[in-house]
Enzyme design. Structure first.
Site, PDB file in Angstrom:
ATOM      1  N   CYS A 186      30.600  -0.001  28.978  1.00  0.00           N
ATOM      2  CA  CYS A 186      31.847  -0.786  29.749  1.00  0.00           C
ATOM      3  C   CYS A 186      32.401  -1.977  28.691  1.00  0.00           C
ATOM      4  CB  CYS A 186      31.654  -0.986  31.132  1.00  0.00           C
ATOM      5  SG  CYS A 186      30.184  -2.310  31.426  1.00  0.00           S
TER       6      CYS A 186
ATOM      7  N   ASP B  82      24.553  -0.301  30.161  1.00  0.00           N
ATOM      8  CA  ASP B  82      25.225  -1.715  30.325  1.00  0.00           C
ATOM      9  C   ASP B  82      24.248  -2.840  29.963  1.00  0.00           C
ATOM     10  OD1 ASP B  82      27.085  -3.657  31.192  1.00  0.00           O
ATOM     11  OD2 ASP B  82      26.769  -3.141  33.435  1.00  0.00           O
TER      12      ASP B  82
ATOM     13  N   GLN C 172      36.051   0.555  36.128  1.00  0.00           N
ATOM     14  CA  GLN C 172      35.547   0.930  34.983  1.00  0.00           C
ATOM     15  C   GLN C 172      35.062   2.487  34.929  1.00  0.00           C
ATOM     16  OE1 GLN C 172      35.091  -1.260  32.348  1.00  0.00           O
ATOM     17  NE2 GLN C 172      34.784   0.866  31.370  1.00  0.00           N
TER      18      GLN C 172
ATOM     19  N   ARG D  51      37.680  -9.964  41.719  1.00  0.00           N
ATOM     20  CA  ARG D  51      36.381  -9.782  40.847  1.00  0.00           C
ATOM     21  C   ARG D  51      35.670 -10.983  41.423  1.00  0.00           C
ATOM     22  NH1 ARG D  51      34.571  -9.081  34.613  1.00  0.00           N
ATOM     23  NH2 ARG D  51      35.211  -6.939  35.417  1.00  0.00           N
TER      24      ARG D  51
ATOM     25  N   ARG E 105      41.288   1.498  30.571  1.00  0.00           N
ATOM     26  CA  ARG E 105      41.086   0.762  31.608  1.00  0.00           C
ATOM     27  C   ARG E 105      42.761   0.334  32.047  1.00  0.00           C
ATOM     28  NH1 ARG E 105      37.178  -2.657  33.136  1.00  0.00           N
ATOM     29  NH2 ARG E 105      38.628  -3.090  34.778  1.00  0.00           N
TER      30      ARG E 105
ATOM     31  N   HIS F 136      31.805  -1.209  40.333  1.00  0.00           N
ATOM     32  CA  HIS F 136      32.718  -1.471  39.315  1.00  0.00           C
ATOM     33  C   HIS F 136      33.856  -0.049  39.048  1.00  0.00           C
ATOM     34  CE1 HIS F 136      34.974  -3.508  36.442  1.00  0.00           C
ATOM     35  NE2 HIS F 136      34.179  -3.465  35.336  1.00  0.00           N
TER      36      HIS F 136
HETATM   37  N1  NVA Z   1      27.238  -5.212  34.845  1.00  0.00           N
HETATM   38  C1  NVA Z   1      28.164  -6.062  34.178  1.00  0.00           C
HETATM   39  C2  NVA Z   1      29.454  -5.441  33.823  1.00  0.00           C
HETATM   40  C3  NVA Z   1      30.324  -6.455  33.172  1.00  0.00           C
HETATM   41  C4  NVA Z   1      31.826  -5.808  32.794  1.00  0.00           C
HETATM   42  C5  NVA Z   1      28.427  -7.290  35.051  1.00  0.00           C
HETATM   43  O1  NVA Z   1      28.556  -7.247  36.104  1.00  0.00           O
HETATM   44  O2  NVA Z   1      28.259  -8.607  34.319  1.00  0.00           O
HETATM   45  N1   CP Z   2      34.317  -3.923  31.270  1.00  0.00           N
HETATM   46  C1   CP Z   2      34.854  -4.823  31.817  1.00  0.00           C
HETATM   47  O1   CP Z   2      35.123  -5.222  33.084  1.00  0.00           O
HETATM   48  O2   CP Z   2      34.882  -6.015  30.902  1.00  0.00           O
HETATM   49  P1   CP Z   2      35.517  -7.518  31.368  1.00  0.00           P
HETATM   50  O3   CP Z   2      34.455  -8.112  32.015  1.00  0.00           O
HETATM   51  O4   CP Z   2      35.930  -8.078  29.975  1.00  0.00           O
HETATM   52  O5   CP Z   2      36.630  -7.418  32.209  1.00  0.00           O
END
Ligand code: NVA
Ligand code: CP
Length: 306
Positions: free
Chosen positions: A260, A220, A134, A104, A288, A131
């Site tokens: 998500c 989101d 997800q 990540r 997930r 992502h």
């Molecule tokens: N769009 C959000 C998703 C978090 C799971 C982010 O990147 O923070």
């Molecule tokens: N939806 C998702 O990726 O959640 P986290 O940021 O908690 O991993």
């Protein structure tokens, strides 16, 4: 033999997704029946987090244990990654000591460079651009609740972020439509989203129009991780991009709502919607675990004959 990575949704074909969704069904059913299934004994997953996470960490770590393997957590703060070690060097070392890596991070370029220097499969656990894990879970969840997604319409309300881009890629691979409504100045950038064309999506100025007749309504956070400096401007710009009961009422009466998570009730979605009868967010989060178990099995062992 070239290594298979999962860095964005379009890395797999429709046929591979069909296999993965069937495999997820089987793996989930085994799990629910308390059947032990350990195809990845002695395999090690390394998870690298440069941003926060609850679901991604938990689902990958628990998933690897449930498949008989083990998982190691690294973050930027406690490793040399945060002290400027080149990502190419980190990839060489980490991939000599593990069997599969999940990352990540920020720019997609970072994970692409890691993968180019990795001896083992690399999975995108979220970048600024995408992502894919997800959306894998989201589409499996849609199939569980409503059947095949081909030809269906997904309404995306809010930021054209990593989730939105991945929905758009998925629409091209799996042949459905995405109706996108973003505030002015936050529109989809087709090149950044990695799209082949514009056949599978339509942009709407008014989020109500995007939701009209949709089979799935989703949104989101207004401010994704890494964009915190823009938070104040975004709160003003996104005020009308809140999924509420009126938006759900113009959607298909059978429409499901997804997010998500983590969610901000009163910002991108009302409590009435996310806690309401059309919301499938808890199944979405749970899935997930199951889709990523199928994904890791596929990347490490290939297709399993049923
Ligand atoms: N769009 C959000 C998703 C978090 C799971 C982010 O990147 O923070
Ligand atoms: N939806 C998702 O990726 O959640 P986290 O940021 O908690 O991993």
């Amino acid at each position: 033999m070239s290594i298979k990575h999962y860095l964005q949704f379009k890395d797999f074909t429709r046929e591979e997704y069909q296999y993965l969704f069937e495999r997820t069904r089987w793996i989930k059913d085994q799990f629910k029946a308390y059947q032990q299934y350990w195809p990845l004994v002695d395999r090690t997953l390394v998870m690298i987090f440069e941003k926060a996470s609850t679901r991604t960490r938990l689902s990958f770590e628990a998933g690897m244990h449930q498949l008989g393997g083990s998982a190691i957590y690294l973050n930027t703060r406690d490793s040399q990654l945060g002290r400027g070690e080149p990502v190419e060097d980190a990839a060489q070392v980490i991939s000599r000591m593990s069997d599969i890596v999940m990352i990540r991070t920020y720019e997609q370029d970072i994970i692409e460079r890691f993968a180019a220097n990795s001896r083992v499969p690399v999975i995108n656990g979220l970048t600024n651009e995408y992502h894919p894990c997800q959306i894998l879970a989201d589409i499996f969840t849609f199939i569980e609740h409503r059947g095949c997604i081909q030809g269906k319409t997904v309404a995306w309300v809010g930021d054209s972020n990593n989730m939105c881009n991945t929905w758009l890629q998925a629409a091209e691979v799996l042949d459905f439509n995405v109706h996108v409504s973003t505030p002015p100045g936050y529109e989809v950038e087709a090149e950044r989203a990695g799209l082949y064309g514009t056949d599978h999506f339509e942009q709407f100025a008014d989020p109500m129009d995007a939701c009209r007749g949709a089979d799935l309504v989703t949104t989101d956070v207004w401010t994704s991780m890494g964009f915190e400096a823009e938070n104040e401007a975004r709160i003003k710009a996104f005020a009308d991009w809140c999924v509420d009961g009126d938006m759900m009422r113009v959607a298909n009466p059978e429409a499901v709502f997804m997010h998500c998570l983590p969610a901000h009730r009163g910002e991108e979605v009302t409590a009435e919607v996310i806690d309401g009868p059309q919301s499938v967010v808890w199944d979405e989060a749970e899935n997930r675990l199951h889709v990523q178990k199928a994904l890791m099995e596929y990347l490490l062992l290939g297709r399993i004959q049923a």
